[in-house]
Scaffold this motif. Sequence first.
Motif, PDB file in Angstrom:
ATOM      1  N   GLU A 180      49.847  52.834  49.781  1.00 35.15           N
ATOM      2  CA  GLU A 180      51.280  52.997  49.504  1.00 35.15           C
ATOM      3  C   GLU A 180      51.885  54.049  50.430  1.00 35.15           C
ATOM      4  O   GLU A 180      52.995  53.865  50.953  1.00 35.15           O
ATOM      5  CB  GLU A 180      51.487  53.374  48.040  1.00 35.15           C
ATOM      6  CG  GLU A 180      51.243  52.217  47.071  1.00 35.15           C
ATOM      7  CD  GLU A 180      51.335  52.627  45.619  1.00 35.15           C
ATOM      8  OE1 GLU A 180      51.677  51.772  44.786  1.00 35.15           O
ATOM      9  OE2 GLU A 180      51.053  53.803  45.298  1.00 35.15           O
ATOM     10  N   ARG A 181      51.160  55.147  50.662  1.00 33.08           N
ATOM     11  CA  ARG A 181      51.654  56.182  51.582  1.00 33.08           C
ATOM     12  C   ARG A 181      51.665  55.671  53.020  1.00 33.08           C
ATOM     13  O   ARG A 181      52.600  55.950  53.779  1.00 33.08           O
ATOM     14  CB  ARG A 181      50.796  57.445  51.476  1.00 33.08           C
ATOM     15  CG  ARG A 181      50.985  58.224  50.183  1.00 33.08           C
ATOM     16  CD  ARG A 181      50.417  59.629  50.277  1.00 33.08           C
ATOM     17  NE  ARG A 181      48.972  59.629  50.429  1.00 33.08           N
ATOM     18  CZ  ARG A 181      48.120  59.667  49.400  1.00 33.08           C
ATOM     19  NH1 ARG A 181      48.584  59.690  48.155  1.00 33.08           N
ATOM     20  NH2 ARG A 181      46.812  59.674  49.603  1.00 33.08           N
ATOM     21  N   THR A 186      54.467  53.770  58.189  1.00 34.31           N
ATOM     22  CA  THR A 186      54.064  52.917  59.309  1.00 34.31           C
ATOM     23  C   THR A 186      55.073  52.883  60.442  1.00 34.31           C
ATOM     24  O   THR A 186      54.741  52.506  61.565  1.00 34.31           O
ATOM     25  CB  THR A 186      53.820  51.468  58.842  1.00 34.31           C
ATOM     26  OG1 THR A 186      54.953  51.024  58.085  1.00 34.31           O
ATOM     27  CG2 THR A 186      52.556  51.353  58.023  1.00 34.31           C
ATOM     28  N   GLY A 187      56.333  53.262  60.199  1.00 34.79           N
ATOM     29  CA  GLY A 187      57.335  53.180  61.255  1.00 34.79           C
ATOM     30  C   GLY A 187      57.536  51.729  61.649  1.00 34.79           C
ATOM     31  O   GLY A 187      57.840  50.887  60.821  1.00 34.79           O
ATOM     32  N   ASP A 188      57.332  51.426  62.964  1.00 38.86           N
ATOM     33  CA  ASP A 188      57.462  50.033  63.393  1.00 38.86           C
ATOM     34  C   ASP A 188      56.116  49.320  63.390  1.00 38.86           C
ATOM     35  O   ASP A 188      55.989  48.211  63.892  1.00 38.86           O
ATOM     36  CB  ASP A 188      58.116  49.948  64.776  1.00 38.86           C
ATOM     37  CG  ASP A 188      57.275  50.612  65.857  1.00 38.86           C
ATOM     38  OD1 ASP A 188      56.268  51.260  65.526  1.00 38.86           O
ATOM     39  OD2 ASP A 188      57.643  50.490  67.051  1.00 38.86           O
ATOM     40  N   GLY A 189      55.098  49.969  62.833  1.00 40.13           N
ATOM     41  CA  GLY A 189      53.772  49.367  62.749  1.00 40.13           C
ATOM     42  C   GLY A 189      53.626  48.475  61.527  1.00 40.13           C
ATOM     43  O   GLY A 189      54.523  48.383  60.686  1.00 40.13           O
ATOM     44  N   SER A 190      52.483  47.804  61.431  1.00 44.84           N
ATOM     45  CA  SER A 190      52.211  46.916  60.304  1.00 44.84           C
ATOM     46  C   SER A 190      50.792  47.107  59.806  1.00 44.84           C
ATOM     47  O   SER A 190      49.926  47.602  60.528  1.00 44.84           O
ATOM     48  CB  SER A 190      52.419  45.447  60.702  1.00 44.84           C
ATOM     49  OG  SER A 190      53.787  45.182  60.940  1.00 44.84           O
ATOM     50  N   ILE A 191      50.564  46.710  58.543  1.00 48.07           N
ATOM     51  CA  ILE A 191      49.252  46.799  57.908  1.00 48.07           C
ATOM     52  C   ILE A 191      48.833  45.392  57.493  1.00 48.07           C
ATOM     53  O   ILE A 191      49.629  44.650  56.907  1.00 48.07           O
ATOM     54  CB  ILE A 191      49.303  47.712  56.670  1.00 48.07           C
ATOM     55  CG1 ILE A 191      49.753  49.124  57.044  1.00 48.07           C
ATOM     56  CG2 ILE A 191      47.939  47.767  55.972  1.00 48.07           C
ATOM     57  CD1 ILE A 191      50.076  50.008  55.839  1.00 48.07           C
ATOM     58  N   GLU A 198      44.434  42.239  42.799  1.00 49.78           N
ATOM     59  CA  GLU A 198      45.837  42.066  42.425  1.00 49.78           C
ATOM     60  C   GLU A 198      46.668  43.300  42.733  1.00 49.78           C
ATOM     61  O   GLU A 198      47.816  43.195  43.176  1.00 49.78           O
ATOM     62  CB  GLU A 198      45.948  41.729  40.933  1.00 49.78           C
ATOM     63  CG  GLU A 198      47.376  41.480  40.486  1.00 49.78           C
ATOM     64  CD  GLU A 198      47.476  41.223  38.998  1.00 49.78           C
ATOM     65  OE1 GLU A 198      48.516  41.585  38.420  1.00 49.78           O
ATOM     66  OE2 GLU A 198      46.526  40.676  38.416  1.00 49.78           O
ATOM     67  N   ARG A 199      46.097  44.501  42.532  1.00 54.54           N
ATOM     68  CA  ARG A 199      46.877  45.722  42.769  1.00 54.54           C
ATOM     69  C   ARG A 199      47.214  45.891  44.243  1.00 54.54           C
ATOM     70  O   ARG A 199      48.255  46.468  44.571  1.00 54.54           O
ATOM     71  CB  ARG A 199      46.123  46.948  42.246  1.00 54.54           C
ATOM     72  CG  ARG A 199      46.102  47.019  40.722  1.00 54.54           C
ATOM     73  CD  ARG A 199      45.541  48.341  40.237  1.00 54.54           C
ATOM     74  NE  ARG A 199      46.349  49.471  40.681  1.00 54.54           N
ATOM     75  CZ  ARG A 199      46.011  50.743  40.483  1.00 54.54           C
ATOM     76  NH1 ARG A 199      44.877  51.021  39.865  1.00 54.54           N
ATOM     77  NH2 ARG A 199      46.782  51.707  40.906  1.00 54.54           N
ATOM     78  N   ILE A 200      46.349  45.408  45.129  1.00 52.31           N
ATOM     79  CA  ILE A 200      46.671  45.444  46.557  1.00 52.31           C
ATOM     80  C   ILE A 200      47.680  44.350  46.892  1.00 52.31           C
ATOM     81  O   ILE A 200      48.632  44.571  47.637  1.00 52.31           O
ATOM     82  CB  ILE A 200      45.392  45.318  47.411  1.00 52.31           C
ATOM     83  CG1 ILE A 200      44.525  46.574  47.237  1.00 52.31           C
ATOM     84  CG2 ILE A 200      45.738  45.124  48.888  1.00 52.31           C
ATOM     85  CD1 ILE A 200      43.230  46.569  48.013  1.00 52.31           C
TER      86      ILE A 200
END
Length: 251
Positions: A180-181, A186-191, A198-200
């Motif tokens: 969550e943090r 992330t700015g313009d980044g992605s995960i 389910e929680r993810i």
Amino acid sequence: MLELRNVSFEVAENKEQREIIRGINLKIDERKFVVITGPNGGGKSTLAKLIAGIERPTSGQIFFDGVDITEKSITERANMGISFAFQQPVRFKGIQVLDLIRLAAKKQLSAAQACEYLSEVGLCAKDYINREVNASLSGGELKRIEIATVLARGTRLSVFDEPEAGIDLWSFQNLIQVFERMQEKTGDGSILIISHQERILNIADEIVVIADGQIVNQGPKEEILPMLLGTASAVSVCACAKMNQGGRGND
């Protein structure tokens, strides 16, 4: 940011070729938190390894920020801004946590600066900064240290292969907070995360469902998650996938 065009991947098995990934087309835009889910054996982890460069596609192309990276090595992709966290973190005998974080950051961080990354993942920095990255650390500790190195790298795309694997409930609860943090910073980044949890899934912007080596559903969390709620087992997720495929068989 990231685009896969008609990507397939085969392996030799019993003197025959078995297709693990089948003509996948996928786009991940900037500032997105994407979770890939689906049944075991469906090709999720293989897809993550193709993105990271651990495996090379049999056919198709992979683009990152408009550049064709299909033939680029793991190191080249890492230098371009792609991080990869393994399902089972690598242990480095003889290397201290401080050294590992410095290597990830590619600069001579002070101990205090390195400790900030450990604190981000919920570790008491003074207890870990000088420890060796070896068998004395638990799975949950290794997982969080690995995530700290990803944070230290600050890359445009961070890929995590089942980060919840092998960790206890307490560590998992903290892991959610870490993601969550990360999502906020992330700015313009992605995960991109491979996960069944389910929680993810619940903190994702988009969910991609893969079964039998193909994308069988994809869209905003608000659309996809209701279909998956209550389907904790891989079999149930596969049933959902088959429903969207018109009743295709298992992989």
